[in-house]
Write a protein that holds these residues in place. Structure first.
Motif, PDB file in Angstrom:
ATOM      1  N   GLU A  25       0.884  -1.170   0.000  1.00 40.52           N
ATOM      2  CA  GLU A  25       0.000   0.000   0.000  1.00 40.52           C
ATOM      3  C   GLU A  25       0.916   1.212   0.000  1.00 40.52           C
ATOM      4  OE1 GLU A  25      -2.948   2.357   2.898  1.00 40.52           O
ATOM      5  OE2 GLU A  25      -3.447   0.250   2.572  1.00 40.52           O
ATOM      6  N   THR A  26       0.625   2.148  -0.900  1.00 40.15           N
ATOM      7  CA  THR A  26       1.479   3.324  -1.047  1.00 40.15           C
ATOM      8  C   THR A  26       0.699   4.597  -0.748  1.00 40.15           C
ATOM      9  OG1 THR A  26       0.966   3.470  -3.402  1.00 40.15           O
ATOM     10  CG2 THR A  26       2.930   2.209  -2.795  1.00 40.15           C
ATOM     11  N   ASP A  27       1.455   5.667  -0.499  1.00 43.11           N
ATOM     12  CA  ASP A  27       0.814   6.969  -0.325  1.00 43.11           C
ATOM     13  C   ASP A  27       0.757   7.675  -1.673  1.00 43.11           C
ATOM     14  OD1 ASP A  27       3.378   7.997  -0.800  1.00 43.11           O
ATOM     15  OD2 ASP A  27       3.739   8.521   1.290  1.00 43.11           O
ATOM     16  N   GLU A  28       0.335   8.933  -1.687  1.00 42.20           N
ATOM     17  CA  GLU A  28       0.183   9.668  -2.941  1.00 42.20           C
ATOM     18  C   GLU A  28       1.507   9.878  -3.676  1.00 42.20           C
ATOM     19  OE1 GLU A  28       0.457  11.860   0.678  1.00 42.20           O
ATOM     20  OE2 GLU A  28      -1.280  10.765   0.010  1.00 42.20           O
ATOM     21  N   LEU A  30       3.739   7.514  -3.817  1.00 40.76           N
ATOM     22  CA  LEU A  30       4.120   6.123  -4.102  1.00 40.76           C
ATOM     23  C   LEU A  30       5.159   5.567  -3.135  1.00 40.76           C
ATOM     24  CD1 LEU A  30       4.087   6.068  -8.004  1.00 40.76           C
ATOM     25  CD2 LEU A  30       2.259   5.470  -6.404  1.00 40.76           C
ATOM     26  N   ALA A  31       5.314   6.199  -1.975  1.00 43.87           N
ATOM     27  CA  ALA A  31       6.157   5.636  -0.916  1.00 43.87           C
ATOM     28  C   ALA A  31       5.375   4.502  -0.263  1.00 43.87           C
ATOM     29  CB  ALA A  31       6.508   6.701   0.111  1.00 43.87           C
ATOM     30  N   ILE A  32       6.047   3.420   0.025  1.00 42.91           N
ATOM     31  CA  ILE A  32       5.381   2.245   0.596  1.00 42.91           C
ATOM     32  C   ILE A  32       5.032   2.500   2.057  1.00 42.91           C
ATOM     33  CG2 ILE A  32       5.652  -0.198   1.158  1.00 42.91           C
ATOM     34  CD1 ILE A  32       7.539  -0.325  -1.286  1.00 42.91           C
ATOM     35  N   ARG A  33       3.780   2.220   2.401  1.00 43.35           N
ATOM     36  CA  ARG A  33       3.322   2.337   3.795  1.00 43.35           C
ATOM     37  C   ARG A  33       3.404   0.992   4.503  1.00 43.35           C
ATOM     38  NH1 ARG A  33      -1.977   6.229   3.600  1.00 43.35           N
ATOM     39  NH2 ARG A  33      -0.831   8.113   3.051  1.00 43.35           N
ATOM     40  N   HIS A  34       2.903  -0.050   3.839  1.00 43.17           N
ATOM     41  CA  HIS A  34       2.965  -1.395   4.423  1.00 43.17           C
ATOM     42  C   HIS A  34       2.684  -2.439   3.355  1.00 43.17           C
ATOM     43  CE1 HIS A  34      -1.444  -1.385   4.533  1.00 43.17           C
ATOM     44  NE2 HIS A  34      -1.372  -0.219   5.147  1.00 43.17           N
ATOM     45  N   GLY A  35       2.956  -3.700   3.694  1.00 42.23           N
ATOM     46  CA  GLY A  35       2.724  -4.817   2.789  1.00 42.23           C
ATOM     47  C   GLY A  35       3.223  -6.106   3.413  1.00 42.23           C
ATOM     48  N   LYS A  36       3.086  -7.201   2.673  1.00 43.57           N
ATOM     49  CA  LYS A  36       3.524  -8.522   3.141  1.00 43.57           C
ATOM     50  C   LYS A  36       4.940  -8.792   2.643  1.00 43.57           C
ATOM     51  CE  LYS A  36      -1.083 -10.446   2.697  1.00 43.57           C
ATOM     52  NZ  LYS A  36      -1.891 -11.410   1.939  1.00 43.57           N
ATOM     53  N   VAL A  37       5.837  -9.131   3.553  1.00 45.13           N
ATOM     54  CA  VAL A  37       7.199  -9.492   3.168  1.00 45.13           C
ATOM     55  C   VAL A  37       7.171 -10.920   2.645  1.00 45.13           C
ATOM     56  CG1 VAL A  37       9.550  -9.905   3.983  1.00 45.13           C
ATOM     57  CG2 VAL A  37       8.255  -7.930   4.830  1.00 45.13           C
ATOM     58  N   ARG A  38       7.585 -11.095   1.395  1.00 39.97           N
ATOM     59  CA  ARG A  38       7.614 -12.426   0.790  1.00 39.97           C
ATOM     60  C   ARG A  38       9.012 -13.016   0.732  1.00 39.97           C
ATOM     61  NH1 ARG A  38       3.232 -14.502  -1.833  1.00 39.97           N
ATOM     62  NH2 ARG A  38       4.528 -16.334  -1.577  1.00 39.97           N
ATOM     63  N   TRP A  39      10.051 -12.164   0.721  1.00 36.69           N
ATOM     64  CA  TRP A  39      11.424 -12.652   0.649  1.00 36.69           C
ATOM     65  C   TRP A  39      12.349 -11.522   1.063  1.00 36.69           C
ATOM     66  CZ3 TRP A  39      12.665 -17.555   0.135  1.00 36.69           C
ATOM     67  CH2 TRP A  39      13.982 -17.915  -0.129  1.00 36.69           C
ATOM     68  N   HIS A  40      13.504 -11.867   1.589  1.00 42.26           N
ATOM     69  CA  HIS A  40      14.501 -10.853   1.931  1.00 42.26           C
ATOM     70  C   HIS A  40      15.885 -11.473   1.833  1.00 42.26           C
ATOM     71  CE1 HIS A  40      15.265 -12.541   5.989  1.00 42.26           C
ATOM     72  NE2 HIS A  40      14.003 -12.931   5.855  1.00 42.26           N
ATOM     73  N   SER A  41      16.856 -10.646   1.514  1.00 39.89           N
ATOM     74  CA  SER A  41      18.219 -11.129   1.339  1.00 39.89           C
ATOM     75  C   SER A  41      19.178  -9.942   1.285  1.00 39.89           C
ATOM     76  CB  SER A  41      18.336 -11.922   0.033  1.00 39.89           C
ATOM     77  OG  SER A  41      19.669 -12.302  -0.224  1.00 39.89           O
ATOM     78  N   LYS A  42      20.438 -10.198   1.598  1.00 36.39           N
ATOM     79  CA  LYS A  42      21.490  -9.200   1.409  1.00 36.39           C
ATOM     80  C   LYS A  42      21.823  -9.071  -0.083  1.00 36.39           C
ATOM     81  CE  LYS A  42      22.823  -8.593   5.853  1.00 36.39           C
ATOM     82  NZ  LYS A  42      22.621  -7.342   6.521  1.00 36.39           N
TER      83      LYS A  42
END
Length: 75
Positions: A25-28, A30-42
């Motif tokens: 979900e983004t603001d006006e 287009l900065a991300i406010r929140h969402g579901k983390v599906r993957w993460h890595s360095k």
């Protein structure tokens, strides 16, 4: 990882990592406010490969670390 996290929670939990966020979900601006983390890595490339593999309808990729001063960002 089906829990919806805010950007602040993502940054706190995944320090200096690339994070694949599903249904952000983004603001006006287009900065991300929140969402579901599906993957993460360095490893940025690993996160993009996972995005292709998962075939998500809507996603965003965040970097939670500091960007070095000598790096250019192209959008």
């Amino acid at each position: 990882m089906d829990e919806v996290l805010t950007t602040a929670q993502i940054e706190a939990q995944f320090e200096s990592e690339w994070v694949l966020v599903e249904d952000p979900e983004t603001d006006e601006a287009l900065a991300i406010r929140h969402g579901k983390v599906r993957w993460h890595s360095k490893d940025r490339d690993e996160v993009y490969r996972k995005a292709v593999e998962l075939r998500l309808a809507r996603f965003a990729v965040l970097y939670t670390g500091k960007i070095p001063k000598d790096v250019a960002i192209v959008l």
